[in-house]
Design a protein around this motif. Structure first.
Motif, PDB file in Angstrom:
ATOM      1  N   ARG A  61      26.176 142.144   5.472  1.00  0.00           N
ATOM      2  CA  ARG A  61      25.616 141.736   4.176  1.00  0.00           C
ATOM      3  C   ARG A  61      24.885 140.416   4.339  1.00  0.00           C
ATOM      4  O   ARG A  61      25.254 139.578   5.149  1.00  0.00           O
ATOM      5  CB  ARG A  61      26.731 141.587   3.135  1.00  0.00           C
ATOM      6  CG  ARG A  61      27.433 142.895   2.850  1.00  0.00           C
ATOM      7  CD  ARG A  61      28.599 142.702   1.927  1.00  0.00           C
ATOM      8  NE  ARG A  61      28.180 142.531   0.537  1.00  0.00           N
ATOM      9  CZ  ARG A  61      29.025 142.554  -0.482  1.00  0.00           C
ATOM     10  NH1 ARG A  61      30.315 142.744  -0.267  1.00  0.00           N
ATOM     11  NH2 ARG A  61      28.600 142.396  -1.705  1.00  0.00           N
ATOM     12  N   LYS A 115      23.097 137.181   2.030  1.00  0.00           N
ATOM     13  CA  LYS A 115      22.895 136.542   0.724  1.00  0.00           C
ATOM     14  C   LYS A 115      21.906 135.400   0.877  1.00  0.00           C
ATOM     15  O   LYS A 115      21.899 134.720   1.904  1.00  0.00           O
ATOM     16  CB  LYS A 115      24.220 136.011   0.168  1.00  0.00           C
ATOM     17  CG  LYS A 115      25.147 137.111  -0.320  1.00  0.00           C
ATOM     18  CD  LYS A 115      26.313 136.557  -1.102  1.00  0.00           C
ATOM     19  CE  LYS A 115      27.109 137.693  -1.721  1.00  0.00           C
ATOM     20  NZ  LYS A 115      28.241 137.192  -2.511  1.00  0.00           N
ATOM     21  N   ARG A 140      22.348 135.264  -4.107  1.00  0.00           N
ATOM     22  CA  ARG A 140      22.002 136.643  -4.483  1.00  0.00           C
ATOM     23  C   ARG A 140      22.050 137.568  -3.264  1.00  0.00           C
ATOM     24  O   ARG A 140      21.783 137.151  -2.149  1.00  0.00           O
ATOM     25  CB  ARG A 140      20.615 136.708  -5.144  1.00  0.00           C
ATOM     26  CG  ARG A 140      19.469 136.513  -4.189  1.00  0.00           C
ATOM     27  CD  ARG A 140      18.102 136.688  -4.838  1.00  0.00           C
ATOM     28  NE  ARG A 140      17.046 136.292  -3.910  1.00  0.00           N
ATOM     29  CZ  ARG A 140      16.489 137.115  -3.027  1.00  0.00           C
ATOM     30  NH1 ARG A 140      16.864 138.381  -2.964  1.00  0.00           N
ATOM     31  NH2 ARG A 140      15.547 136.681  -2.204  1.00  0.00           N
ATOM     32  N   GLU A 141      22.412 138.800  -3.517  1.00  0.00           N
ATOM     33  CA  GLU A 141      22.507 139.816  -2.464  1.00  0.00           C
ATOM     34  C   GLU A 141      21.100 140.211  -1.992  1.00  0.00           C
ATOM     35  O   GLU A 141      20.206 140.455  -2.811  1.00  0.00           O
ATOM     36  CB  GLU A 141      23.215 141.045  -3.028  1.00  0.00           C
ATOM     37  CG  GLU A 141      23.729 142.004  -1.988  1.00  0.00           C
ATOM     38  CD  GLU A 141      25.138 141.695  -1.525  1.00  0.00           C
ATOM     39  OE1 GLU A 141      25.444 142.061  -0.394  1.00  0.00           O
ATOM     40  OE2 GLU A 141      25.903 141.076  -2.291  1.00  0.00           O
TER      41      GLU A 141
END
Length: 230
Positions: free
Chosen positions: A146, A148, A152-153
């Protein structure tokens, strides 16, 4: 965070070179030893974070190397991952009994080996688990895959993730298209250099939602770098 050092004790030159290439690509510092005697000397001098140890080494066997390391105070807790062509249960048990932390039977996949190395480092020295990389307001979680930015992703495809992962390990360093192809796609895959531009474009689009500074710097006729001051 300091770069983890791995000693590769392997007498097959081709395999040692392949291991060195792939481990360095993952961001490790690699030292090679061609026999058990040399391995003990290199370990003594370099104080590595992990030892990749072939069972069938000349001069001093892998089992004996492991035994000696476990007897010394300074190397008693050195993570040891054994590489061997011997798949028999009794040999595996003997290797683990001698003090090896894990065991990989040849032929092995590089992906599996790298995952085992990360697992051993995480288990034994949590401080070395370089699972979260950050630069500026970008955070890459290598385990969860993931990303960021400023909280925010950021949704990335697998290739864009690997590109960012490579760039964020070497902030400010300029990589040519050929170097990025090698690091992200692999040296044995034929991909046109132009493909790098396409994926860099996608990575940029995902990272820059509008108002942020573009972290990827294009260096004319040289390549790309991750540089928050760009």
């Amino acid at each position: 965070m300091s770069t983890p050092t791995i000693v590769v004790a392997e007498d097959e030159d081709a395999l040692a070179t392949l291991l060195q290439y792939n481990l360095e690509k993952e961001g490790y510092r690699v030292l090679l030893a061609g026999d058990g005697e040399e391995a003990l000397i290199v370990i003594d001098e370099a104080k590595p974070d992990l030892l990749l140890l072939d069972w069938m080494l000349p001069k001093v066997s892998g089992i004996e190397v492991c035994r000696r390391l476990r007897q010394k105070q300074e190397t008693r807790n050195l993570p040891v991952l054994m590489l061997t062509a011997r798949g028999e249960e009794t040999d595996r048990i003997r290797g683990l009994d001698t003090g090896a932390d894990d065991y990989v039977v040849k032929p092995f996949s590089m992906t599996e080996l790298l995952a085992r190395i990360r697992a051993v480092l995480r288990r034994i020295r949590p401080g070395l688990a370089d699972d979260r990389l950050s630069h500026g307001d970008i955070i890459v979680d290598r385990v969860a895959h993931r990303v960021k930015r400023d909280g925010r992703e950021v949704h990335l495809g697998p290739t864009e993730f690997r590109l960012l992962d490579h760039l964020i390990q070497h902030p400010g360093r300029v990589f040519s298209r050929e170097q990025l192809l090698d690091a992200v796609w692999g040296s044995d895959v034929y991909v046109e250099a132009r493909t790098v531009d396409v994926h860099i474009g996608r990575l940029r689009k995902a990272l820059n939602s509008g108002r942020e500074v573009d972290p990827i710097r294009t260096v004319r006729s040289a390549g790309y770098s991750l540089d928050m001051g760009a």
